[in-house]
Design an enzyme around this catalytic site. Structure first.
Site, PDB file in Angstrom:
ATOM      1  N   ASP A  19       0.768  -1.226   0.287  1.00 23.56           N
ATOM      2  CA  ASP A  19       0.137   0.033   0.106  1.00 23.56           C
ATOM      3  C   ASP A  19       0.854   1.288  -0.032  1.00 23.56           C
ATOM      4  O   ASP A  19       1.682   1.501   0.841  1.00 23.56           O
ATOM      5  CB  ASP A  19      -0.811  -0.057   1.327  1.00 23.56           C
ATOM      6  N   ASP A 114      -4.228   2.188  -4.863  1.00 19.37           N
ATOM      7  CA  ASP A 114      -2.663   2.088  -4.293  1.00 19.37           C
ATOM      8  C   ASP A 114      -2.416   1.081  -3.349  1.00 19.37           C
ATOM      9  O   ASP A 114      -1.606   1.027  -2.805  1.00 19.37           O
ATOM     10  CB  ASP A 114      -2.467   3.450  -3.699  1.00 19.37           C
ATOM     11  N   GLU A 115      -3.302  -0.005  -3.625  1.00 22.68           N
ATOM     12  CA  GLU A 115      -2.919  -1.409  -2.918  1.00 22.68           C
ATOM     13  C   GLU A 115      -3.206  -2.649  -3.643  1.00 22.68           C
ATOM     14  O   GLU A 115      -4.211  -2.399  -4.545  1.00 22.68           O
ATOM     15  CB  GLU A 115      -3.758  -1.286  -1.510  1.00 22.68           C
TER      16      GLU A 115
HETATM   17  P1  TTP Z   1      -5.358   5.122   1.060  1.00 23.41           P
HETATM   18  O1  TTP Z   1      -4.110   4.056   0.795  1.00 23.41           O
HETATM   19  O2  TTP Z   1      -6.260   4.862   2.243  1.00 23.41           O
HETATM   20  O3  TTP Z   1      -4.415   6.431   1.787  1.00 23.41           O
HETATM   21  P2  TTP Z   1      -3.161   7.153   1.440  1.00 23.41           P
HETATM   22  O4  TTP Z   1      -2.398   6.215   0.587  1.00 23.41           O
HETATM   23  O5  TTP Z   1      -3.400   8.458   0.886  1.00 23.41           O
HETATM   24  O6  TTP Z   1      -2.361   7.055   2.846  1.00 23.41           O
HETATM   25  P3  TTP Z   1      -1.770   5.964   3.596  1.00 23.41           P
HETATM   26  O7  TTP Z   1      -1.998   4.587   2.820  1.00 23.41           O
HETATM   27  O8  TTP Z   1      -0.406   5.972   3.717  1.00 23.41           O
HETATM   28  O9  TTP Z   1      -2.381   5.657   4.884  1.00 23.41           O
HETATM   29  O10 TTP Z   1      -6.070   5.481  -0.165  1.00 23.41           O
HETATM   30  C1  TTP Z   1      -5.236   5.687  -1.453  1.00 23.41           C
HETATM   31  C2  TTP Z   1      -5.793   7.144  -2.044  1.00 23.41           C
HETATM   32  O11 TTP Z   1      -7.121   6.826  -2.346  1.00 23.41           O
HETATM   33  C3  TTP Z   1      -5.433   8.408  -1.375  1.00 23.41           C
HETATM   34  O12 TTP Z   1      -4.126   8.730  -1.562  1.00 23.41           O
HETATM   35  C4  TTP Z   1      -6.494   9.096  -1.930  1.00 23.41           C
HETATM   36  C5  TTP Z   1      -7.659   8.403  -2.458  1.00 23.41           C
HETATM   37  N1  TTP Z   1      -8.622   8.116  -1.267  1.00 23.41           N
HETATM   38  C6  TTP Z   1      -9.692   9.131  -1.578  1.00 23.41           C
HETATM   39  O13 TTP Z   1      -9.743   9.770  -2.679  1.00 23.41           O
HETATM   40  N2  TTP Z   1     -10.678   9.278  -0.370  1.00 23.41           N
HETATM   41  C7  TTP Z   1     -10.458   8.492   0.741  1.00 23.41           C
HETATM   42  O14 TTP Z   1     -11.425   8.758   1.763  1.00 23.41           O
HETATM   43  C8  TTP Z   1      -9.514   7.790   0.936  1.00 23.41           C
HETATM   44  C9  TTP Z   1      -9.315   6.981   2.286  1.00 23.41           C
HETATM   45  C10 TTP Z   1      -8.521   7.422  -0.023  1.00 23.41           C
HETATM   46 MG    MG Z   2      -2.259   4.227   0.682  1.00 22.65          MG
END
Ligand code: TTP
Ligand code: MG
Length: 401
Positions: A19, A114-115
């Site tokens: 992720d 992103d995962e």
């Molecule tokens: P996440 O992997 O949940 O968040 P992140 O990568 O920004 O942070 P981390 O993993 O380090 O905690 O989500 C991936 C992407 O999805 C994030 O960069 C932006 C998008 N996203 C949204 O648009 N709305 C949301 O509510 C969430 C949680 C994520």
């Molecule tokens: Mg992330």
């Protein structure tokens, strides 16, 4: 209570969850070096009630979080750099990241933009231990794309995902079978997969605040209070999760799916799409004398988060029956609020249909009628082409390819 030994016997840590850290914000910082080390917030405009998509770790120190109104984020940190969402760019980077992950294993399940999970069983001979593979992935993503990615490694999906979150950002964590129970014990029940705010409240009403509170209970107690879900929570609380990875190519093989040119929320359109997919797939089934006994619908939201919902039923190959069941699944899983970028329908549990009746799901007379109609339509399409005749619910306002 101790877990039956069979659950942990010979379990290898060969599931990876990868992720990216602060994904959208990190891409912005990579593309524009002057933003590095600064609080960066990516999201909707604060003057039109926009919300935060994500923010850099520098901004998280101020209490800014995803889904918070951008105006609130600005109040918490007025010096933050506010940027709009540049989805095409993030999708481009996302593709590059998944291409790197795929080099380490052909078995990959993409969960969101992103995962992804990787099943690396069988790959250790090439790259080394699971931990080494995690390290190599992190290094390659960082040197080639300038991003940090957190990797969690364990013997199932639940624990691998938990592990990737534990040392964020830039994390690399292994949860070995012998560590799972102790590690889970102090965590709040909300860390169990599938436990949202409401379920958390329900569990707390039952006196269950931590995962350890569940670990000391017999599974029957959980099942009596919460049904099958209770049993699943009990298993997860003990680090048991038998779900397989669902790689993309396997899902596609038995169904139809459509990526929309623009994200949509239109459930009426989705139902027309279901009717069309069902007609095509059932025709294929009938041609090969097959019945299906399960339907899976796949919903991918605008942010690439993907859910699948499955239902089993007595074997059948009728357009109308399959359409009805898929419509029910859609109604149960989608409320029309979040925009979709892809919808898919697939049929599973296929078996030969010859000589077998369609099951007791519907009125026998109706079933016979449906069969006659299906047969008639197949004959017409066979003679005049696939678009020669359609049911009324397929007469679309928007053309579907
Ligand atoms: P996440 O992997 O949940 O968040 P992140 O990568 O920004 O942070 P981390 O993993 O380090 O905690 O989500 C991936 C992407 O999805 C994030 O960069 C932006 C998008 N996203 C949204 O648009 N709305 C949301 O509510 C969430 C949680 C994520
Ligand atoms: Mg992330």
């Amino acid at each position: 209570m101790s877990v039956d030994k069979k659950y942990h016997y010979n379990q290898l840590t060969d599931i990876l969850h990868c992720d990216l850290d602060a994904f959208f914000a990190s891409v912005e910082q990579m593309d524009n070096p002057s933003l590095r080390g600064k609080p960066v917030v990516v999201g909707g405009d604060m003057h039109s009630r926009g919300v935060v998509s994500t923010c850099s770790y520098e901004a998280r120190k101020y209490g800014i979080r995803s889904a918070m109104p951008t105006a609130q984020a600005y109040r918490l940190c007025p010096q933050a750099v506010l940027l709009p969402v540049n989805m095409p760019r993030y999708l481009e980077v996302s593709k590059q990241v998944f291409a790197i992950l795929n080099q380490y294993s052909p078995v990959m399940e993409i969960v969101s933009i992103d995962e992804a999970f990787l099943d690396i069983s069988g790959c250790s001979g090439i790259f080394g231990s699971p931990e080494k593979i995690g390290y190599l992935i992190k290094k390659q993503v960082n040197t080639e794309l300038g991003l940090t990615i957190s990797v969690g490694i364990s013997y199932n999906k639940f624990l691998a995902k938990l592990a990737s979150d534990m040392d964020k950002p830039d994390g690399l964590r292994v949860i070995a079978p012998s560590q799972a129970l102790d590690l889970l014990r102090p965590l709040p029940v909300s860390r169990i997969w599938g436990v949202g705010k409401k379920t958390q409240q329900n569990l707390e009403k039952l006196g269950l605040k931590t995962i350890g509170d569940i670990q000391i209970l017999p599974p029957e107690w959980m099942e009596a209070k919460l049904g099958t879900t209770g049993r699943i929570f009990w298993e997860l609380a003990h680090g048991i999760d038998n779900r397989e990875l669902e790689p993309e190519h396997e899902r596609k093989s038995m169904g139809r799916e459509e990526t929309f040119p623009e994200d949509i929320k239109d459930t009426a359109y989705l139902k027309k799409l279901i009717a069309q997919f069902a007609a095509e797939l059932c025709r294929k089934l009938r041609k090969e004398d097959l019945n299906a006994a399960s339907i899976t619908i796949k919903i991918r939201y605008y942010d690439f988060k993907t859910i699948t919902r499955r239902k089993t039923f007595p074997p059948c190959n009728s357009d109308i029956t399959i359409t009805q069941i898929a419509n029910e699944l859609l109604d149960q899983s989608y409320d029309g609020k979040k925009a979709l970028r892809l919808f898919g329908l697939s049929l599973g549990n296929l078996s030969p249909s010859a000589g077998l009746e369609q099951g007791s799901l519907f009125d026998p007379q109706l079933t016979a009628d449906h069969k006659r109609i299906d047969q008639l339509m197949d004959d017409i399409r066979e003679r005049y082409g696939p678009r020669a005749i359609n049911r009324a619910n397929l007469l679309l306002d928007k053309e579907i390819d």
